[in-house]
Structures are given as structure tokens and as C-alpha cells.
Design a protein around this motif. Structure first.
Motif, mmCIF file in Angstrom:
data_model
loop_
_atom_site.group_PDB
_atom_site.id
_atom_site.type_symbol
_atom_site.label_atom_id
_atom_site.label_comp_id
_atom_site.label_asym_id
_atom_site.label_seq_id
_atom_site.Cartn_x
_atom_site.Cartn_y
_atom_site.Cartn_z
ATOM 1 N N LEU A 29 -9.512 -4.447 15.468
ATOM 2 C CA LEU A 29 -9.973 -4.555 14.088
ATOM 3 C C LEU A 29 -9.608 -3.291 13.323
ATOM 4 O O LEU A 29 -9.853 -2.189 13.805
ATOM 5 C CB LEU A 29 -11.492 -4.745 14.046
ATOM 6 C CG LEU A 29 -12.063 -5.898 14.863
ATOM 7 C CD1 LEU A 29 -13.580 -5.838 14.868
ATOM 8 C CD2 LEU A 29 -11.589 -7.222 14.315
ATOM 9 N N LEU A 30 -9.035 -3.452 12.168
ATOM 10 C CA LEU A 30 -8.815 -2.348 11.232
ATOM 11 C C LEU A 30 -9.680 -2.675 10.026
ATOM 12 O O LEU A 30 -9.449 -3.679 9.357
ATOM 13 C CB LEU A 30 -7.346 -2.244 10.829
ATOM 14 C CG LEU A 30 -6.390 -1.720 11.912
ATOM 15 C CD1 LEU A 30 -5.960 -2.816 12.847
ATOM 16 C CD2 LEU A 30 -5.191 -1.070 11.277
ATOM 17 N N LYS A 31 -10.680 -1.838 9.771
ATOM 18 C CA LYS A 31 -11.688 -2.168 8.772
ATOM 19 C C LYS A 31 -11.650 -1.225 7.578
ATOM 20 O O LYS A 31 -11.546 -0.014 7.732
ATOM 21 C CB LYS A 31 -13.087 -2.086 9.381
ATOM 22 C CG LYS A 31 -13.355 -3.107 10.462
ATOM 23 C CD LYS A 31 -13.584 -4.450 9.881
ATOM 24 C CE LYS A 31 -14.838 -5.055 10.450
ATOM 25 N NZ LYS A 31 -15.208 -6.263 9.787
ATOM 26 N N ASN A 32 -11.771 -1.814 6.417
ATOM 27 C CA ASN A 32 -11.984 -1.088 5.168
ATOM 28 C C ASN A 32 -10.866 -0.099 4.821
ATOM 29 O O ASN A 32 -11.124 0.989 4.319
ATOM 30 C CB ASN A 32 -13.349 -0.393 5.172
ATOM 31 C CG ASN A 32 -14.005 -0.450 3.811
ATOM 32 O OD1 ASN A 32 -13.817 -1.399 3.057
ATOM 33 N ND2 ASN A 32 -14.765 0.564 3.492
ATOM 34 N N MET A 33 -9.622 -0.520 5.092
ATOM 35 C CA MET A 33 -8.481 0.300 4.688
ATOM 36 C C MET A 33 -8.387 0.222 3.167
ATOM 37 O O MET A 33 -8.550 -0.853 2.587
ATOM 38 C CB MET A 33 -7.187 -0.231 5.310
ATOM 39 C CG MET A 33 -7.173 -0.172 6.818
ATOM 40 S SD MET A 33 -5.690 -0.972 7.507
ATOM 41 C CE MET A 33 -6.134 -2.700 7.338
ATOM 42 N N MET A 34 -8.129 1.338 2.521
ATOM 43 C CA MET A 34 -8.054 1.360 1.066
ATOM 44 C C MET A 34 -6.622 1.646 0.643
ATOM 45 O O MET A 34 -5.992 2.577 1.120
ATOM 46 C CB MET A 34 -8.981 2.429 0.492
ATOM 47 C CG MET A 34 -9.203 2.322 -1.016
ATOM 48 S SD MET A 34 -7.893 2.990 -2.055
ATOM 49 C CE MET A 34 -8.009 4.715 -1.680
ATOM 50 N N PHE A 35 -6.119 0.796 -0.250
ATOM 51 C CA PHE A 35 -4.780 0.966 -0.799
ATOM 52 C C PHE A 35 -4.846 0.809 -2.311
ATOM 53 O O PHE A 35 -5.663 0.059 -2.828
ATOM 54 C CB PHE A 35 -3.814 -0.074 -0.222
ATOM 55 C CG PHE A 35 -3.727 -0.024 1.277
ATOM 56 C CD1 PHE A 35 -3.016 0.977 1.909
ATOM 57 C CD2 PHE A 35 -4.378 -0.961 2.053
ATOM 58 C CE1 PHE A 35 -2.946 1.044 3.290
ATOM 59 C CE2 PHE A 35 -4.315 -0.913 3.432
ATOM 60 C CZ PHE A 35 -3.595 0.089 4.049
ATOM 61 N N TYR A 36 -3.978 1.520 -2.995
ATOM 62 C CA TYR A 36 -3.884 1.397 -4.448
ATOM 63 C C TYR A 36 -2.715 0.488 -4.752
ATOM 64 O O TYR A 36 -1.573 0.789 -4.405
ATOM 65 C CB TYR A 36 -3.702 2.768 -5.106
ATOM 66 C CG TYR A 36 -4.067 2.756 -6.567
ATOM 67 C CD1 TYR A 36 -5.377 2.971 -6.965
ATOM 68 C CD2 TYR A 36 -3.106 2.497 -7.539
ATOM 69 C CE1 TYR A 36 -5.727 2.943 -8.312
ATOM 70 C CE2 TYR A 36 -3.445 2.471 -8.877
ATOM 71 C CZ TYR A 36 -4.757 2.697 -9.261
ATOM 72 O OH TYR A 36 -5.104 2.656 -10.584
ATOM 73 N N GLY A 37 -3.007 -0.660 -5.374
ATOM 74 C CA GLY A 37 -1.956 -1.628 -5.650
ATOM 75 C C GLY A 37 -2.013 -2.152 -7.066
ATOM 76 O O GLY A 37 -2.946 -1.863 -7.826
ATOM 77 N N PHE A 38 -1.011 -2.936 -7.408
ATOM 78 C CA PHE A 38 -0.856 -3.465 -8.766
ATOM 79 C C PHE A 38 -0.847 -4.988 -8.716
ATOM 80 O O PHE A 38 0.135 -5.629 -9.084
ATOM 81 C CB PHE A 38 0.426 -2.904 -9.387
ATOM 82 C CG PHE A 38 0.392 -1.413 -9.540
ATOM 83 C CD1 PHE A 38 -0.049 -0.833 -10.714
ATOM 84 C CD2 PHE A 38 0.750 -0.584 -8.478
ATOM 85 C CE1 PHE A 38 -0.118 0.546 -10.847
ATOM 86 C CE2 PHE A 38 0.691 0.792 -8.599
ATOM 87 C CZ PHE A 38 0.250 1.358 -9.782
ATOM 88 N N HIS A 39 -1.954 -5.547 -8.251
ATOM 89 C CA HIS A 39 -2.078 -6.990 -8.070
ATOM 90 C C HIS A 39 -3.106 -7.535 -9.050
ATOM 91 O O HIS A 39 -4.131 -6.898 -9.299
ATOM 92 C CB HIS A 39 -2.513 -7.311 -6.637
ATOM 93 C CG HIS A 39 -1.775 -6.532 -5.597
ATOM 94 N ND1 HIS A 39 -0.424 -6.702 -5.363
ATOM 95 C CD2 HIS A 39 -2.176 -5.555 -4.760
ATOM 96 C CE1 HIS A 39 -0.038 -5.862 -4.413
ATOM 97 N NE2 HIS A 39 -1.083 -5.152 -4.032
#
Length: 120
Positions: free
Chosen positions: A6-16
Motif C-alpha cells: 500500500l502506498l498511502k496519501n501520496m501528494m502530487f500537484y497536478g492540473f486536472h
């Protein structure tokens, strides 16, 4: 088979987003990934080659989430599922959850979440 990474709560900045301002200004997206495979061999050998390298999975997700643009969270989640499943033969199933805290809803809400699952 119930072996999971499990990889939990990864934060990325995107333009969606559907709205133009979402695609221009961007925002944070929080992603969880659940990887299902048989990790019995990795447990016996203690060898990275017998498992799924979660640092590589993180990089794969980061590349897609931060460089590609989607109107729908469903499209982003599907792209993540399909590309990761295709890249890792050992993987039996994947579930991706994406949370979007800044949603254009006129009311109190913590986030909207989309969950997409794929398997072989």
C-alpha cells in the motif's frame, strides 16, 4: 491472494479538472495505491527482484499525475491503473484512489474521491 503493498496519501500537484481555472492554476491531489501480488518468494529471499519496487511505482505515479492533464479523476485513475498493471507482470491487481480536496461544490466537503480497480 491477499499479499499487498500500500502506498498511502501520496501528494502530487497536478492540473486536472473540468474547469479551465483548475487546469491553469493546478492543485494538490492525494493518491493511494493498493498493489496485489504473490510476495511469498520475496519473503523467503529478501530480494528486491522478487517483489514490486514501490519506489519505482511512486515515480511512475508522479510522472503521470504531474505531467499529464485530465479533465476527470476517473481518467487519471484509469491511466494509472492500466499503465502500472501493464508495466509489472508480477502484479495481479491494482486499486487507485484519488482525492481532490478543492472541488467546485457549493457546500462543506472534505474531498471528492474516485476509486478505480483493475486486475488480470
Amino acid at each position: 491472494m491477499a499479499d499487498k503493498i500500500l502506498l498511502k496519501n501520496m501528494m502530487f500537484y497536478g492540473f486536472h479538472g473540468v474547469f479551465e481555472y483548475e487546469r491553469e492554476q493546478g492543485q494538490r491531489f492525494y493518491i493511494d495505491v493498493e498493489l496485489t501480488a504473490d510476495f511469498d518468494q520475496a519473503g523467503k529471499t529478501d530480494n528486491l527482484e522478487d517483489t514490486i519496487d514501490y519506489t519505482a511505482i511512486y515515480s511512475h505515479i508522479k510522472e503521470i499525475a504531474e505531467t499529464q492533464r485530465f479533465q476527470l479523476l476517473e481518467a487519471l485513475a484509469s491511466q494509472l491503473c492500466d499503465s502500472i498493471l501493464a508495466a509489472y507482470d508480477r502484479l495481479q491487481a491494482i486499486t487507485v484512489r484519488i482525492r481532490k480536496p478543492a472541488v467546485p461544490i457549493p457546500g462543506q466537503i472534505d474531498f471528492v474521491q474516485v476509486e478505480i480497480a483493475r486486475s488480470r
